[in-house]
Design a protein around this motif. Structure first.
Motif, PDB file in Angstrom:
ATOM      1  N   GLN A  66      54.240   2.435  36.514  1.00 34.26           N
ATOM      2  CA  GLN A  66      54.631   3.719  37.098  1.00 34.26           C
ATOM      3  C   GLN A  66      56.009   3.621  37.736  1.00 34.26           C
ATOM      4  OE1 GLN A  66      50.613   4.136  39.288  1.00 34.26           O
ATOM      5  NE2 GLN A  66      51.501   6.171  39.329  1.00 34.26           N
ATOM      6  N   GLU A  67      56.718   4.747  37.761  1.00 35.80           N
ATOM      7  CA  GLU A  67      57.994   4.776  38.475  1.00 35.80           C
ATOM      8  C   GLU A  67      57.666   4.764  39.959  1.00 35.80           C
ATOM      9  OE1 GLU A  67      60.080   8.171  36.832  1.00 35.80           O
ATOM     10  OE2 GLU A  67      61.008   6.849  35.343  1.00 35.80           O
TER      11      GLU A  67
ATOM     12  N   TRP B 199      61.622   5.414  44.836  1.00 37.67           N
ATOM     13  CA  TRP B 199      62.187   6.734  45.139  1.00 37.67           C
ATOM     14  C   TRP B 199      63.459   6.564  45.949  1.00 37.67           C
ATOM     15  CZ3 TRP B 199      57.032   5.863  44.854  1.00 37.67           C
ATOM     16  CH2 TRP B 199      56.221   6.800  44.188  1.00 37.67           C
TER      17      TRP B 199
ATOM     18  N   LYS C 101      64.374   8.402  40.710  1.00 40.19           N
ATOM     19  CA  LYS C 101      63.053   7.766  40.706  1.00 40.19           C
ATOM     20  C   LYS C 101      63.057   6.791  39.548  1.00 40.19           C
ATOM     21  CE  LYS C 101      58.239   8.850  40.929  1.00 40.19           C
ATOM     22  NZ  LYS C 101      57.257   9.475  40.091  1.00 40.19           N
ATOM     23  N   SER C 102      62.529   5.596  39.745  1.00 35.39           N
ATOM     24  CA  SER C 102      62.692   4.569  38.711  1.00 35.39           C
ATOM     25  C   SER C 102      61.541   3.575  38.680  1.00 35.39           C
ATOM     26  CB  SER C 102      64.002   3.806  38.994  1.00 35.39           C
ATOM     27  OG  SER C 102      64.139   2.698  38.137  1.00 35.39           O
ATOM     28  N   LEU C 103      61.417   2.929  37.540  1.00 36.09           N
ATOM     29  CA  LEU C 103      60.570   1.740  37.442  1.00 36.09           C
ATOM     30  C   LEU C 103      61.243   0.643  38.267  1.00 36.09           C
ATOM     31  CD1 LEU C 103      59.949   1.526  33.568  1.00 36.09           C
ATOM     32  CD2 LEU C 103      58.203   2.044  35.272  1.00 36.09           C
TER      33      LEU C 103
ATOM     34  N   LYS D 177      59.799   1.186  29.963  1.00 34.97           N
ATOM     35  CA  LYS D 177      58.568   1.920  29.644  1.00 34.97           C
ATOM     36  C   LYS D 177      57.950   1.384  28.365  1.00 34.97           C
ATOM     37  CE  LYS D 177      59.371   6.072  32.226  1.00 34.97           C
ATOM     38  NZ  LYS D 177      60.318   7.134  32.392  1.00 34.97           N
TER      39      LYS D 177
ATOM     40  N   VAL E 154      65.623  -3.243  38.164  1.00 32.03           N
ATOM     41  CA  VAL E 154      65.428  -1.884  37.638  1.00 32.03           C
ATOM     42  C   VAL E 154      65.953  -1.808  36.201  1.00 32.03           C
ATOM     43  CG1 VAL E 154      65.575  -0.815  39.936  1.00 32.03           C
ATOM     44  CG2 VAL E 154      67.671  -1.102  38.576  1.00 32.03           C
TER      45      VAL E 154
END
Length: 221
Positions: free
Chosen positions: A79-80, A83, A95-97, A168, A186
């Motif tokens: 999930q990302e 934040w 918003k990121s992994l 992803k 990231v």
């Protein structure tokens, strides 16, 4: 009657409880006006803890770039779970992994450490340092603000960098993303924008609902 009230108002437990209630109300009102900007918001629990430490670090003059990054390690790495919130405009800007350390867990991070060579992530509050070019390209140094929890981050070279194992595609293929040596790595497609946004003394909070952390932390009650 009056004497009773006077006793009440000087009771340190009561004063602390009132301060906490006031602070929670302040956090809640801030949280409710955050513009999610098409993303989802972090949980209120993670935001409350993040906001508490952020406000203290700001009062101590440690934060110059008013951006709060929250990484929620209670979530799956697929999930990302990072934040980036602009505290001035009260808006989520990214918003990121994000990866955790390979010895912290597989899909979920459950083990944390401040030790060298532990290959684990460290929880708590960080202030962003300088940008440099490393083996992963543009990278960002971090200073851990919490003694015994993450204050060895700089010695351990825990930095923000891009990594091709944070994707992803990998999450879909194997059920978890690749893991780092303890860095919050990231995806390459966001690393430059992220670093540009949060460099120069902004605040990062790595959250996990671990009692162990709350018991040790001076920044979260």
């Amino acid at each position: 009657e009056n004497t009773k009230n006077e006793v009440k108002s000087t009771d340190p437990k009561l004063i602390a409880a009132n301060a906490k209630a006031t602070f929670e109300a302040k956090s809640k009102s801030f949280y409710t006006v955050i513009d999610a900007n098409g993303f989802s918001l972090p949980t209120f629990e993670s935001f409350l803890a993040a906001f508490e430490g952020y406000e203290q670090l700001k009062q101590q003059g440690k934060i110059e770039n008013e951006i709060l990054t929250i990484v929620d390690f209670s979530l799956s790495s697929t999930q990302e779970r990072m934040w980036v919130i602009d505290m001035k405009t009260q808006k989520v800007i990214l918003k990121s992994l994000v990866a955790h350390g390979r010895n912290s867990g597989v899909e979920f991070a459950t083990n944390f450490s401040n030790e060298n060579e532990s290959y684990k992530s460290s929880l708590g509050f960080y202030v962003t340092g300088e940008v440099y070019q490393g083996k992963h390209g543009t990278s960002l140094r971090l200073d851990g603000m919490e003694y015994g929890i993450n204050d060895r981050a700089r010695d351990r070279a825990v930095v923000i960098h891009g990594a091709d194992y944070v994707s992803k595609k990998l999450a879909r293929a194997q059920g978890y993303i690749g893991r780092s040596q303890g860095c919050p790595a990231v995806p390459y497609e966001v690393h430059k924008k992220l670093i540009e946004t949060i460099k120069d003394k902004s605040c990062i909070f790595i959250y996990h609902p671990s009692r162990n952390y709350v018991a040790k932390s001076k920044l979260v009650s």
